[in-house]
Scaffold this motif. Sequence first.
Motif, PDB file in Angstrom:
ATOM      1  N   ASP A  80      28.799  -5.340  41.701  1.00  0.00           N
ATOM      2  CA  ASP A  80      30.014  -4.768  41.131  1.00  0.00           C
ATOM      3  C   ASP A  80      29.779  -3.313  40.752  1.00  0.00           C
ATOM      4  OD1 ASP A  80      28.591  -4.768  38.749  1.00  0.00           O
ATOM      5  OD2 ASP A  80      29.839  -6.232  37.733  1.00  0.00           O
ATOM      6  N   LEU A  81      30.837  -2.660  40.297  1.00  0.00           N
ATOM      7  CA  LEU A  81      30.781  -1.296  39.771  1.00  0.00           C
ATOM      8  C   LEU A  81      31.484  -1.310  38.422  1.00  0.00           C
ATOM      9  CD1 LEU A  81      31.663   0.821  42.926  1.00  0.00           C
ATOM     10  CD2 LEU A  81      29.574   1.065  41.583  1.00  0.00           C
ATOM     11  N   PRO A  82      30.757  -1.496  37.332  1.00  0.00           N
ATOM     12  CA  PRO A  82      31.417  -1.654  36.034  1.00  0.00           C
ATOM     13  C   PRO A  82      32.169  -0.423  35.553  1.00  0.00           C
ATOM     14  CG  PRO A  82      29.032  -1.540  35.789  1.00  0.00           C
ATOM     15  CD  PRO A  82      29.304  -1.673  37.251  1.00  0.00           C
ATOM     16  N   HIS A  83      31.697   0.783  35.941  1.00  0.00           N
ATOM     17  CA  HIS A  83      32.389   1.991  35.470  1.00  0.00           C
ATOM     18  C   HIS A  83      32.071   3.147  36.408  1.00  0.00           C
ATOM     19  CE1 HIS A  83      34.216   4.868  32.701  1.00  0.00           C
ATOM     20  NE2 HIS A  83      33.152   5.636  32.864  1.00  0.00           N
TER      21      HIS A  83
ATOM     22  N   PRO B  29      32.739 -11.157  43.236  1.00  0.00           N
ATOM     23  CA  PRO B  29      33.627 -12.196  43.754  1.00  0.00           C
ATOM     24  C   PRO B  29      33.945 -13.282  42.733  1.00  0.00           C
ATOM     25  CG  PRO B  29      31.955 -11.637  45.378  1.00  0.00           C
ATOM     26  CD  PRO B  29      31.574 -10.912  44.125  1.00  0.00           C
ATOM     27  N   SER B  30      33.110 -13.426  41.710  1.00  0.00           N
ATOM     28  CA  SER B  30      33.359 -14.455  40.698  1.00  0.00           C
ATOM     29  C   SER B  30      34.659 -14.231  39.941  1.00  0.00           C
ATOM     30  CB  SER B  30      32.191 -14.508  39.702  1.00  0.00           C
ATOM     31  OG  SER B  30      30.995 -14.916  40.340  1.00  0.00           O
ATOM     32  N   SER B  31      35.198 -13.027  39.984  1.00  0.00           N
ATOM     33  CA  SER B  31      36.455 -12.762  39.289  1.00  0.00           C
ATOM     34  C   SER B  31      37.637 -13.423  39.983  1.00  0.00           C
ATOM     35  CB  SER B  31      36.709 -11.252  39.215  1.00  0.00           C
ATOM     36  OG  SER B  31      37.046 -10.734  40.502  1.00  0.00           O
TER      37      SER B  31
ATOM     38  N   GLU C  62      38.575  -2.590  34.647  1.00  0.00           N
ATOM     39  CA  GLU C  62      37.268  -2.693  34.003  1.00  0.00           C
ATOM     40  C   GLU C  62      37.185  -3.928  33.110  1.00  0.00           C
ATOM     41  OE1 GLU C  62      36.178   1.018  32.189  1.00  0.00           O
ATOM     42  OE2 GLU C  62      35.899   2.004  34.134  1.00  0.00           O
ATOM     43  N   ARG C  63      38.309  -4.379  32.583  1.00  0.00           N
ATOM     44  CA  ARG C  63      38.313  -5.622  31.806  1.00  0.00           C
ATOM     45  C   ARG C  63      38.014  -6.820  32.705  1.00  0.00           C
ATOM     46  NH1 ARG C  63      43.493  -7.861  28.245  1.00  0.00           N
ATOM     47  NH2 ARG C  63      42.442  -9.704  27.357  1.00  0.00           N
ATOM     48  N   VAL C  64      38.602  -6.839  33.905  1.00  0.00           N
ATOM     49  CA  VAL C  64      38.339  -7.928  34.854  1.00  0.00           C
ATOM     50  C   VAL C  64      36.878  -7.900  35.310  1.00  0.00           C
ATOM     51  CG1 VAL C  64      38.917  -8.881  37.115  1.00  0.00           C
ATOM     52  CG2 VAL C  64      40.733  -8.030  35.633  1.00  0.00           C
ATOM     53  N   ILE C  65      36.351  -6.716  35.582  1.00  0.00           N
ATOM     54  CA  ILE C  65      34.958  -6.584  36.027  1.00  0.00           C
ATOM     55  C   ILE C  65      34.008  -7.135  34.973  1.00  0.00           C
ATOM     56  CG2 ILE C  65      33.138  -4.923  36.586  1.00  0.00           C
ATOM     57  CD1 ILE C  65      35.412  -3.148  37.774  1.00  0.00           C
ATOM     58  N   ALA C  66      34.253  -6.803  33.705  1.00  0.00           N
ATOM     59  CA  ALA C  66      33.389  -7.283  32.624  1.00  0.00           C
ATOM     60  C   ALA C  66      33.459  -8.796  32.490  1.00  0.00           C
ATOM     61  CB  ALA C  66      33.792  -6.611  31.309  1.00  0.00           C
ATOM     62  N   GLN C  67      34.642  -9.363  32.652  1.00  0.00           N
ATOM     63  CA  GLN C  67      34.791 -10.816  32.555  1.00  0.00           C
ATOM     64  C   GLN C  67      34.030 -11.517  33.675  1.00  0.00           C
ATOM     65  OE1 GLN C  67      38.682 -12.831  33.447  1.00  0.00           O
ATOM     66  NE2 GLN C  67      38.620 -13.254  31.257  1.00  0.00           N
ATOM     67  N   ALA C  68      34.085 -10.984  34.891  1.00  0.00           N
ATOM     68  CA  ALA C  68      33.362 -11.578  36.010  1.00  0.00           C
ATOM     69  C   ALA C  68      31.855 -11.491  35.807  1.00  0.00           C
ATOM     70  CB  ALA C  68      33.754 -10.889  37.311  1.00  0.00           C
TER      71      ALA C  68
END
Length: 388
Positions: free
Chosen positions: A268-271, A292-294, A333-339
């Motif tokens: 992923d790319l968190p930021h 992909p887990s998101s 970025e909220r979705v990325i952090a959750q995944a």
Amino acid sequence: MTRTRTAIVVGGGIAGPVAALALRRAGIEATVHESHSTTADGIGGALSVAPNGRAALGLVGLDRVGVPMNAIVLQNHKGRAITELRQPMQFTWRADLYRRLHDLALQQGVPVHHGHELVDVRDGGTGIRAVFADGTTSEEADVLIGADGLRSTVRRLIDPRAPQPRYSGLLGFGARVDGAGLPPTGDRMYMAFGRRAFFGYQTFDDGTGVWFANLPHPYVTWQQVRQTSNEEWLRRLGEAFAGDTVPALDLLRRTPSEALVTAGPMEDLPHVPHWHRGRMVLVGDSAHATSPSSGQGASLAAESAVELARALRDLPLSQAFAAYEQARRARVERVIAQAARTNSGKAAGAVGRVFRDALLPLFARLATPEKMAWQYDHRIHWDTAVAA
């Protein structure tokens, strides 16, 4: 920098065609340039399209996507159901979604060029010129949109110090199985936290099925993954699920080696600090890749592509990119952090598994449709003007 009339889209995967179609609807002529010399038919693993993604794809003319996956049943390694999450998703394969978008772009008159690897850009003040690797091909437009994925060339041109992708600790695999040998699961996908790996599967009325696996593994590149044969990866996956009371081994045995899809390292790319510079801007995975887990990668890419087209439609270029980023950054970025938190549970050790399984029912209560409305109920209002 006034009204945008033309655009170069770099990348012909998912985000690129959606961006070109959305731009065309906004009255902006777009041309897609893909570095690979051929189309991506048959390439890529499974993915889900969320209601928010389906709505965004509908705005560019793509309606029905995949098959229903309205619930996820989470199991432990003994096959015991821990909880069930009800969310209206669609299951599909990247290759199928790609083909439909590619065909739709061609039908609507979007030029798509293959074998055009971007190597440089030149901003002439009144437009931007893309220079491709063959040295003889170039194109000029008002803006250049980087839809060129996780290892984006455009991202590096915007910011040479841009971050590299972050590895989750998991490798992704999957396959379609013609004879699954299991009862149909209806609109449910079963996902099992095995003792050594994570497994998901869904089976259908016609006897076919699909499965995916996330295998904890030290980092290797996609090219290094491909240096190991499919037969060997199937053997290693069999070892990972040995002793688990889930149908992973049955489905693995029924999977021909040539049917195995290797998605490679899950990253992923968190930021990404800079989404745009001058006449260049990022969209999709090049700006905000999520694991992909998101279950939201394709959906977020479609949303961003449509939002970018709206901003360029309604605002001068000097304001459009900033408005687009403001509309998107916090959400993605909220979705990325959750995944990323989900991935940590998939790679849990012996002690972590105990805590994870104990906390999953609590997670289910926090992941009700009402609690997840911020993610799934998001809609883009195409006819509303974008404010600076």
